[in-house]
Design an enzyme around this catalytic site. Structure first.
Site, PDB file in Angstrom:
ATOM      1  N   TRP A  95       1.194  -1.349   0.075  1.00 47.46           N
ATOM      2  CA  TRP A  95       0.144  -0.033  -0.211  1.00 47.46           C
ATOM      3  C   TRP A  95       0.558   0.874   0.287  1.00 47.46           C
ATOM      4  O   TRP A  95       1.716   0.879   0.993  1.00 47.46           O
ATOM      5  CB  TRP A  95      -1.072   0.321   1.719  1.00 47.46           C
ATOM      6  CG  TRP A  95      -1.912   1.492   1.406  1.00 47.46           C
ATOM      7  CD1 TRP A  95      -2.794   1.754   0.863  1.00 47.46           C
ATOM      8  CD2 TRP A  95      -2.139   2.134   2.664  1.00 47.46           C
ATOM      9  NE1 TRP A  95      -3.692   2.201   0.670  1.00 47.46           N
ATOM     10  CE2 TRP A  95      -3.376   2.933   2.057  1.00 47.46           C
ATOM     11  CE3 TRP A  95      -1.625   1.108   3.897  1.00 47.46           C
ATOM     12  CZ2 TRP A  95      -3.952   3.392   3.230  1.00 47.46           C
ATOM     13  CZ3 TRP A  95      -2.152   2.275   5.170  1.00 47.46           C
ATOM     14  CH2 TRP A  95      -2.717   3.542   4.355  1.00 47.46           C
ATOM     15  N   ASP A 133      -0.138  -5.723   9.373  1.00 46.49           N
ATOM     16  CA  ASP A 133      -1.237  -5.170   9.100  1.00 46.49           C
ATOM     17  C   ASP A 133      -2.445  -5.188   9.333  1.00 46.49           C
ATOM     18  O   ASP A 133      -2.506  -6.127   7.882  1.00 46.49           O
ATOM     19  CB  ASP A 133      -1.029  -3.807   8.187  1.00 46.49           C
ATOM     20  CG  ASP A 133      -2.395  -2.390   7.532  1.00 46.49           C
ATOM     21  OD1 ASP A 133      -3.063  -2.536   8.004  1.00 46.49           O
ATOM     22  OD2 ASP A 133      -1.691  -1.680   6.958  1.00 46.49           O
ATOM     23  N   LYS A 181     -13.411  -1.770   7.169  1.00 50.49           N
ATOM     24  CA  LYS A 181     -13.878  -3.144   6.107  1.00 50.49           C
ATOM     25  C   LYS A 181     -15.031  -3.544   6.640  1.00 50.49           C
ATOM     26  O   LYS A 181     -16.027  -4.207   6.054  1.00 50.49           O
ATOM     27  CB  LYS A 181     -12.777  -3.785   5.035  1.00 50.49           C
ATOM     28  CG  LYS A 181     -12.045  -2.584   4.972  1.00 50.49           C
ATOM     29  CD  LYS A 181     -11.148  -1.891   3.705  1.00 50.49           C
ATOM     30  CE  LYS A 181      -9.715  -1.045   4.147  1.00 50.49           C
ATOM     31  NZ  LYS A 181      -9.983   0.550   2.914  1.00 50.49           N
TER      32      LYS A 181
HETATM   33  C1  LMR Z   1      -7.431   0.995  -0.293  1.00 51.61           C
HETATM   34  O1  LMR Z   1      -6.095   0.687  -0.299  1.00 51.61           O
HETATM   35  O2  LMR Z   1      -7.848   1.303  -1.446  1.00 51.61           O
HETATM   36  C2  LMR Z   1      -7.790   1.456   0.980  1.00 51.61           C
HETATM   37  O3  LMR Z   1      -6.919   1.006   1.817  1.00 51.61           O
HETATM   38  C3  LMR Z   1      -7.813   2.784   0.507  1.00 51.61           C
HETATM   39  C4  LMR Z   1      -6.724   4.108   1.312  1.00 51.61           C
HETATM   40  O4  LMR Z   1      -7.005   4.680   2.228  1.00 51.61           O
HETATM   41  O5  LMR Z   1      -5.945   3.107   0.777  1.00 51.61           O
END
Ligand code: LMR
Length: 397
Positions: free
Chosen positions: A130, A211, A246
């Site tokens: 992420w 996470d 979520k």
């Molecule tokens: C995502 O990866 O789309 C979600 O975790 C929302 C975000 O805050 O990025």
């Protein structure tokens, strides 16, 4: 005073979601942000959450500041959810848990704590991860690196390369791991790989940081806590940031927690103290409404069983969309292997589409996904899945 400021380029996920909302085309499809939409394309408000809120309203309680570390009821419920009520680490008081502003708040508090108390430590995250993991840790002053993870050739994990990289990390390195439903790839470690990884982590003096943002979207609520419990069972010292955004569909409530599993109750007490100091310097204390929802849903049996049924239904709907997408793509592009849509877990799939293909999908077909090729499968529904699969087939050579 501020003329020298650089313009903010925007966040690749949140800005795309905003662009989607502004798109006037009626048949647009939002596969950009990690949000669960129901089959009608709406963000559901779960009945258990409505019931918890109705009770809170009926009780008419005041709204004082919560303690810095958050609501005691929510903190206890989080420990029971993640580790199991009877876990020896819970019983021994070896876990410092704080309610945080979403799991993002938890990640940042943990990163600030690491910078202060392990100032030489650097962080390693999966390649890819992420995007905000890097931003948060770098923002806290922690240098960030990557370890090999996703293999585009096989659509699986480069487990040997991952293990090799982790086995060479300096002592006290922070190893960020996605406990389930890897974001952005949807590719998780198998249980056997988790066990191998944990015995490696035990040999190295490193600090795992889990996470857990998609609990329940992979295989089940308890099943998706497998890695958390495995690390706890093995006696490792580690962080876990978890989210209810979520799993309870309460994105804007910012409901999350941070737990630090320590070597002893005395260490956990010290850790809790310094984590509280970190929170006080950041945002002082978390929100009372989020705590009321989460603690009631997790601890009141009728609400808990309704929640478990809702999570199962959301997970099963995503799995059904994976199957539909796979079936249409296989029919339209015979001879190509789209099996990864079925093996990947949780909300996300890595499609392997290039940035240019992603741009075509958005511009020509109104299908929004982020430029890495990640789709949020939860944005598909019975009304748009076939159309989306046809659009994808049109841009695939
Ligand atoms: C995502 O990866 O789309 C979600 O975790 C929302 C975000 O805050 O990025």
């Amino acid at each position: 005073m501020f003329q020298h400021l650089e313009p903010y380029a925007g966040d690749p996920i949140l800005s795309l979601n905003e662009a989607f909302l502004e798109d006037p085309r009626p048949h647009k499809v939002n596969l950009s942000i990690g949000i669960y939409f129901d089959d009608a394309g709406r963000i559901p408000v779960l009945q258990c959450v409505r019931d918890a809120e109705a009770k809170m309203l009926a009780e008419g309680g005041a709204k004082p500041y919560l303690p810095i570390e958050g609501s005691p009821a929510m903190r206890e419920a989080v420990q029971h959810l993640l580790f199991g009520a009877g876990h020896p680490a819970v019983k021994a008081g070896r876990i410092a848990t704080l309610q945080t502003i979403g799991s993002s708040g938890g990640l940042k508090v943990g990163a600030d704590f690491i910078k202060r108390w392990l100032p030489e430590s650097q962080m390693w995250m999966s390649d890819p991860s992420w995007d905000n993991h890097r931003a948060m840790f770098e923002g806290a002053g922690v240098a960030v690196h990557t370890y090999p993870y996703y293999d585009p050739a096989t659509g699986g994990v480069r487990f040997d390369a991952m293990r090799e990289a982790i086995s060479r990390l300096p002592a006290r390195s922070v190893v960020l791991l996605h406990a389930c439903c890897h974001n952005p790839t949807g590719v998780d470690l198998s249980r056997e790989q988790w066990r191998e990884l944990v015995s490696l982590l035990q040999q190295r003096e490193v600090l795992p940081y889990l996470d857990l943002a998609y609990q329940g979207y992979g295989d089940g609520i308890a099943e998706d806590a497998y890695a958390v419990r495995l690390l706890a069972d093995s006696g490792l010292v580690f962080f876990v940031a978890n989210s209810f955004s979520k799993s309870m569909s309460v994105y804007g409530e910012r409901a999350g927690a941070l737990s630090l599993v320590c070597g002893s109750a005395a260490e956990a007490e010290l850790a809790l103290g310094q984590l509280k100091a970190t929170v006080r310097r950041n945002y002082s204390s978390p929100g009372i409404h989020a705590a009321g929802i989460v603690s009631r849903v997790l601890t009141e049996p009728p609400l808990r069983s309704a929640w478990e049924a809702d999570v199962a239904a959301m997970r099963e709907r995503i799995q059904a969309m994976r199957k539909s997408l796979h079936a249409t793509l296989c029919a339209m592009k015979p001879g190509r292997d789209f099996g990864y849509f079925l093996s990947q877990r949780g909300m996300f799939s890595y499609t392997g589409l290039s940035a240019a293909q992603v741009d075509r999908l958005r511009e020509e077909f109104g299908v929004y996904l982020i430029r890495s090729g990640r789709i949020c499968v939860a944005g598909l529904n019975t009304g748009n899945v076939e159309r989306t699969a046809r659009a994808m087939a049109a841009v695939i050579e």
